[in-house]
Design a protein around this motif. Structure first.
Motif, PDB file in Angstrom:
ATOM      1  N   MET A 168      14.055  -0.709   1.957  1.00  0.00           N
ATOM      2  CA  MET A 168      13.103   0.181   0.989  1.00  0.00           C
ATOM      3  C   MET A 168      12.101  -0.434   0.662  1.00  0.00           C
ATOM      4  SD  MET A 168      11.745   3.135   0.112  1.00  0.00           S
ATOM      5  CE  MET A 168      12.599   4.436   0.844  1.00  0.00           C
ATOM      6  N   ARG A 169      10.790  -0.408   0.832  1.00  0.00           N
ATOM      7  CA  ARG A 169       9.492  -1.076   0.213  1.00  0.00           C
ATOM      8  C   ARG A 169       8.594  -0.264  -0.348  1.00  0.00           C
ATOM      9  NH1 ARG A 169       7.183  -5.902   3.548  1.00  0.00           N
ATOM     10  NH2 ARG A 169       8.892  -7.063   2.920  1.00  0.00           N
ATOM     11  N   ILE A 170       8.475  -0.295  -1.584  1.00  0.00           N
ATOM     12  CA  ILE A 170       7.649   0.554  -2.421  1.00  0.00           C
ATOM     13  C   ILE A 170       6.399  -0.212  -2.896  1.00  0.00           C
ATOM     14  CG2 ILE A 170       7.500   1.961  -4.532  1.00  0.00           C
ATOM     15  CD1 ILE A 170      10.527   2.071  -4.190  1.00  0.00           C
ATOM     16  N   LEU A 171       4.975   0.298  -2.669  1.00  0.00           N
ATOM     17  CA  LEU A 171       3.900  -0.186  -3.379  1.00  0.00           C
ATOM     18  C   LEU A 171       3.557   0.702  -4.377  1.00  0.00           C
ATOM     19  CD1 LEU A 171       1.207  -1.672  -2.878  1.00  0.00           C
ATOM     20  CD2 LEU A 171       0.410   0.017  -1.372  1.00  0.00           C
ATOM     21  N   PHE A 172       3.323  -0.019  -5.741  1.00  0.00           N
ATOM     22  CA  PHE A 172       2.997   0.661  -6.719  1.00  0.00           C
ATOM     23  C   PHE A 172       1.673   0.087  -7.385  1.00  0.00           C
ATOM     24  CE2 PHE A 172       3.132   1.358 -11.307  1.00  0.00           C
ATOM     25  CZ  PHE A 172       4.068   2.349 -11.647  1.00  0.00           C
ATOM     26  N   PHE A 173       0.743   1.166  -7.674  1.00  0.00           N
ATOM     27  CA  PHE A 173      -0.470   0.848  -8.399  1.00  0.00           C
ATOM     28  C   PHE A 173      -0.326   1.041  -9.707  1.00  0.00           C
ATOM     29  CE2 PHE A 173      -1.981   1.975  -3.745  1.00  0.00           C
ATOM     30  CZ  PHE A 173      -2.687   0.889  -3.387  1.00  0.00           C
ATOM     31  N   GLY A 174      -1.123  -0.114 -10.448  1.00  0.00           N
ATOM     32  CA  GLY A 174      -1.204   0.029 -11.694  1.00  0.00           C
ATOM     33  C   GLY A 174      -2.292   1.222 -12.053  1.00  0.00           C
ATOM     34  N   ASP A 175      -2.569   1.446 -13.421  1.00  0.00           N
ATOM     35  CA  ASP A 175      -3.263   2.634 -13.938  1.00  0.00           C
ATOM     36  C   ASP A 175      -4.558   2.740 -13.086  1.00  0.00           C
ATOM     37  OD1 ASP A 175      -1.222   2.255 -15.706  1.00  0.00           O
ATOM     38  OD2 ASP A 175      -2.526   2.927 -17.246  1.00  0.00           O
ATOM     39  N   VAL A 176      -4.697   3.979 -12.289  1.00  0.00           N
ATOM     40  CA  VAL A 176      -5.744   4.154 -11.306  1.00  0.00           C
ATOM     41  C   VAL A 176      -7.060   4.592 -12.222  1.00  0.00           C
ATOM     42  CG1 VAL A 176      -6.814   5.340  -9.322  1.00  0.00           C
ATOM     43  CG2 VAL A 176      -4.496   4.526  -9.393  1.00  0.00           C
ATOM     44  N   VAL A 177      -8.119   3.883 -12.379  1.00  0.00           N
ATOM     45  CA  VAL A 177      -9.345   4.399 -13.355  1.00  0.00           C
ATOM     46  C   VAL A 177     -10.236   5.182 -12.499  1.00  0.00           C
ATOM     47  CG1 VAL A 177     -10.774   3.609 -15.091  1.00  0.00           C
ATOM     48  CG2 VAL A 177      -8.647   2.483 -14.728  1.00  0.00           C
ATOM     49  N   GLY A 178     -10.442   6.555 -12.625  1.00  0.00           N
ATOM     50  CA  GLY A 178     -11.604   7.206 -12.284  1.00  0.00           C
ATOM     51  C   GLY A 178     -11.772   7.179 -10.687  1.00  0.00           C
ATOM     52  N   GLU A 179     -13.040   7.423 -10.288  1.00  0.00           N
ATOM     53  CA  GLU A 179     -13.355   7.586  -9.028  1.00  0.00           C
ATOM     54  C   GLU A 179     -13.334   6.213  -8.179  1.00  0.00           C
ATOM     55  OE1 GLU A 179     -17.403   9.043  -7.817  1.00  0.00           O
ATOM     56  OE2 GLU A 179     -16.579   9.445  -5.836  1.00  0.00           O
ATOM     57  N   PRO A 180     -13.858   5.285  -8.963  1.00  0.00           N
ATOM     58  CA  PRO A 180     -13.766   4.057  -8.152  1.00  0.00           C
ATOM     59  C   PRO A 180     -12.485   3.543  -7.941  1.00  0.00           C
ATOM     60  CG  PRO A 180     -15.171   3.746 -10.253  1.00  0.00           C
ATOM     61  CD  PRO A 180     -14.707   5.197 -10.309  1.00  0.00           C
ATOM     62  N   GLY A 181     -11.463   3.831  -8.746  1.00  0.00           N
ATOM     63  CA  GLY A 181      -9.958   3.417  -8.587  1.00  0.00           C
ATOM     64  C   GLY A 181      -9.281   4.427  -7.401  1.00  0.00           C
ATOM     65  N   ARG A 182      -9.687   5.533  -7.517  1.00  0.00           N
ATOM     66  CA  ARG A 182      -9.126   6.572  -6.512  1.00  0.00           C
ATOM     67  C   ARG A 182      -9.640   6.136  -5.183  1.00  0.00           C
ATOM     68  NH1 ARG A 182     -11.324  10.817 -10.023  1.00  0.00           N
ATOM     69  NH2 ARG A 182     -12.670  11.432  -8.389  1.00  0.00           N
ATOM     70  N   LYS A 183     -10.966   5.579  -4.978  1.00  0.00           N
ATOM     71  CA  LYS A 183     -11.518   5.216  -3.677  1.00  0.00           C
ATOM     72  C   LYS A 183     -10.658   3.841  -3.230  1.00  0.00           C
ATOM     73  CE  LYS A 183     -16.026   5.248  -1.575  1.00  0.00           C
ATOM     74  NZ  LYS A 183     -17.508   5.601  -2.236  1.00  0.00           N
ATOM     75  N   ALA A 184     -10.520   3.042  -4.043  1.00  0.00           N
ATOM     76  CA  ALA A 184      -9.895   1.715  -3.646  1.00  0.00           C
ATOM     77  C   ALA A 184      -8.429   1.984  -3.039  1.00  0.00           C
ATOM     78  CB  ALA A 184      -9.799   0.883  -4.643  1.00  0.00           C
ATOM     79  N   VAL A 185      -7.850   2.960  -3.815  1.00  0.00           N
ATOM     80  CA  VAL A 185      -6.373   3.350  -3.570  1.00  0.00           C
ATOM     81  C   VAL A 185      -6.333   3.925  -2.242  1.00  0.00           C
ATOM     82  CG1 VAL A 185      -4.487   5.095  -3.947  1.00  0.00           C
ATOM     83  CG2 VAL A 185      -5.416   3.454  -6.009  1.00  0.00           C
ATOM     84  N   ARG A 186      -7.297   4.899  -1.766  1.00  0.00           N
ATOM     85  CA  ARG A 186      -7.544   5.577  -0.682  1.00  0.00           C
ATOM     86  C   ARG A 186      -7.777   4.525   0.496  1.00  0.00           C
ATOM     87  NH1 ARG A 186     -12.018   8.824  -0.673  1.00  0.00           N
ATOM     88  NH2 ARG A 186     -13.343   7.497   0.621  1.00  0.00           N
ATOM     89  N   ILE A 187      -8.665   3.658   0.307  1.00  0.00           N
ATOM     90  CA  ILE A 187      -8.822   2.396   1.437  1.00  0.00           C
ATOM     91  C   ILE A 187      -7.643   1.801   1.663  1.00  0.00           C
ATOM     92  CG2 ILE A 187     -10.352   0.546   2.297  1.00  0.00           C
ATOM     93  CD1 ILE A 187     -12.108   2.958   1.953  1.00  0.00           C
ATOM     94  N   LEU A 188      -7.123   1.107   0.459  1.00  0.00           N
ATOM     95  CA  LEU A 188      -6.143   0.211   0.781  1.00  0.00           C
ATOM     96  C   LEU A 188      -4.690   0.748   1.087  1.00  0.00           C
ATOM     97  CD1 LEU A 188      -7.404  -2.162  -2.206  1.00  0.00           C
ATOM     98  CD2 LEU A 188      -7.479  -2.391   0.227  1.00  0.00           C
ATOM     99  N   THR A 189      -4.372   1.951   0.572  1.00  0.00           N
ATOM    100  CA  THR A 189      -3.128   2.617   0.848  1.00  0.00           C
ATOM    101  C   THR A 189      -3.186   2.738   2.314  1.00  0.00           C
ATOM    102  OG1 THR A 189      -2.919   3.797  -1.225  1.00  0.00           O
ATOM    103  CG2 THR A 189      -1.420   4.555   0.832  1.00  0.00           C
ATOM    104  N   SER A 190      -3.917   3.213   3.083  1.00  0.00           N
ATOM    105  CA  SER A 190      -3.715   3.243   4.601  1.00  0.00           C
ATOM    106  C   SER A 190      -3.669   1.936   5.298  1.00  0.00           C
ATOM    107  CB  SER A 190      -4.731   4.088   4.998  1.00  0.00           C
ATOM    108  OG  SER A 190      -6.187   3.555   4.887  1.00  0.00           O
ATOM    109  N   LYS A 191      -4.333   0.937   4.641  1.00  0.00           N
ATOM    110  CA  LYS A 191      -4.192  -0.387   5.209  1.00  0.00           C
ATOM    111  C   LYS A 191      -2.920  -0.934   5.034  1.00  0.00           C
ATOM    112  CE  LYS A 191      -7.270  -4.404   5.051  1.00  0.00           C
ATOM    113  NZ  LYS A 191      -6.923  -5.456   4.020  1.00  0.00           N
ATOM    114  N   TRP A 192      -2.596  -1.027   3.770  1.00  0.00           N
ATOM    115  CA  TRP A 192      -1.451  -1.762   3.353  1.00  0.00           C
ATOM    116  C   TRP A 192       0.099  -1.248   3.772  1.00  0.00           C
ATOM    117  CZ3 TRP A 192      -3.130  -3.046  -2.421  1.00  0.00           C
ATOM    118  CH2 TRP A 192      -4.106  -4.324  -2.354  1.00  0.00           C
ATOM    119  N   ARG A 193      -0.013   0.078   3.965  1.00  0.00           N
ATOM    120  CA  ARG A 193       1.040   0.696   4.464  1.00  0.00           C
ATOM    121  C   ARG A 193       1.393   0.469   5.653  1.00  0.00           C
ATOM    122  NH1 ARG A 193       3.875   5.479   3.271  1.00  0.00           N
ATOM    123  NH2 ARG A 193       2.955   6.699   1.679  1.00  0.00           N
ATOM    124  N   VAL A 194       0.675  -0.239   6.376  1.00  0.00           N
ATOM    125  CA  VAL A 194       0.822  -0.692   7.963  1.00  0.00           C
ATOM    126  C   VAL A 194       1.201  -2.357   7.498  1.00  0.00           C
ATOM    127  CG1 VAL A 194      -0.063  -1.306  10.145  1.00  0.00           C
ATOM    128  CG2 VAL A 194      -0.672   1.075   8.928  1.00  0.00           C
TER     129      VAL A 194
END
Ligand SMILES: [Fe+2]
Ligand SMILES: [Fe+2]
Length: 252
Positions: free
Chosen positions: A1-27
Motif C-alpha cells: 500500500m503506497r500513499i501519496l500525501f500532499f501538504g497544505d494545499v493553498v488556493g487555486e494554484p495549489g489545487r491546480k498543481a494537485v490536479r496535474i500531478l496526482t494523475s501523473k504520479w499515480r501512474v
C-alpha cells in the motif's frame, strides 16, 4: 500500500498543481491512495464545496484539515455532504467526522494545541479514535500542529499503534522523515502545496509583511507563479518507507 500525501494545499494554484500531478504520479509512483490537507484550499483559508469537488475530481481520496477548516460558513455543507473530508478529532463534537476508511486505510485528522486554538487534548482524543478503527488494516494520522515537540511526542505516543504520523500546518517541509522504533513512519511537517515566489506560506509577501510591522490584521492575497509541491510517499506494507517530495511545478 503506497500513499501519496500532499501538504497544505493553498488556493487555486495549489489545487491546480494537485490536479496535474496526482494523475501523473499515480501512474509514475504506483500510488494506491491519495490524501491532501485541504485546510487552505479555498482562497488560502478554509475549505468549501468548490475546493472539495476540485480535489476529489483531481483524484484525491481523502482530505484532511486543521485550524482553518471552519473559516467559511460553507464548512457545514462540506461536513454534511463529504464524509471523506475530515475535521480534527479534538475539536468539540468532531470525533465522528475525524476519520475515513478507504481500501483498508484509515486516515485520521488530529490537531495540536501548543501555540494554537485551545481545543481538547489530542492524546486522549486519538486513543478514542483508534478504538473506532479496529476494522482498518492501516492507520495514517495527519497531526496538524505548530510545535515540533508536540509532534514528536505524538509520534512516540503512537509508535507501533499507527502506520504513519504526518505533520502538517507550518507549510515548511522538514527533513526529518524516519521510521520510529516500532515501525511508525514520521515527518514533522510535510510542507505546503502552494505558490512559492514572493510568498510567505503561500500568501503574497506584500500582503503579509505589513501585519508584522503594524500588528494589525490585513487581508492576505494568494501569491502567484510557480507552485512548491511538498508531499510524501509512504509505503506501509511489510517494507516501510517514507520519501519526501519537494518539487516545483510551473504552468506551461
Ligand atoms: Fe495550513
Ligand atoms: Fe493550519
Amino acid at each position: 500500500m503506497r500513499i501519496l500525501f500532499f501538504g497544505d494545499v493553498v488556493g487555486e494554484p495549489g489545487r491546480k498543481a494537485v490536479r496535474i500531478l496526482t494523475s501523473k504520479w499515480r501512474v509514475e509512483y504506483q500510488v494506491d491512495l491519495v490524501v491532501a490537507n485541504g485546510e487552505n484550499s479555498a482562497g488560502g483559508l478554509g475549505i468549501n464545496r468548490k475546493a472539495v469537488e476540485e480535489l476529489l475530481d483531481a483524484g484525491v481520496d481523502v482530505i484532511t484539515t486543521g485550524n482553518h477548516a471552519f473559516h467559511w460558513k460553507e464548512w457545514e455543507e462540506v461536513y454534511r455532504d463529504y464524509p471523506m473530508v475530515l475535521f480534527p478529532a479534538n475539536y468539540p463534537g468532531m470525533l465522528e467526522r475525524s476519520y475515513y476508511i478507504k481500501d483498508g486505510v484509515a486516515v485520521v485528522s488530529l490537531q495540536g494545541r501548543v501555540f494554537m486554538d485551545c481545543i481538547d487534548n489530542p492524546f486522549p482524543a486519538i486513543d478514542r479514535v483508534l478504538e473506532e478503527l479496529s476494522a482498518a488494516r492501516w492507520r495514517i494520522v495527519d497531526f496538524h500542529a505548530e510545535a515540533t515537540s508536540e509532534k514528536l511526542a505524538m509520534a512516540y505516543y503512537l509508535d507501533g499503534r499507527v502506520d504513519a504520523v504526518l505533520g502538517t500546518h507550518t507549510h515548511v517541509q522538514t527533513a526529518d522523515e524516519r521510521v520510529f522504533p516500532q515501525g511508525t513512519l514520521y515527518i514533522t511537517d510535510v510542507g505546503m502545496t502552494g505558490p512559492i515566489e514572493n510568498s510567505i506560506l503561500g500568501m503574497d509577501k506584500d500582503t503579509v509583511i505589513p501585519t508584522f510591522i503594524t500588528n494589525r490584521p490585513m487581508r492576505f492575497r494568494i501569491a502567484s507563479g510557480p507552485v512548491l509541491v511538498n508531499a510524501v510517499l509512504v509505503d506501509i506494507d511489510r517494507d516501510r518507507s517514507i520519501t519526501r517530495i519537494n518539487y516545483v511545478w510551473a504552468e506551461g
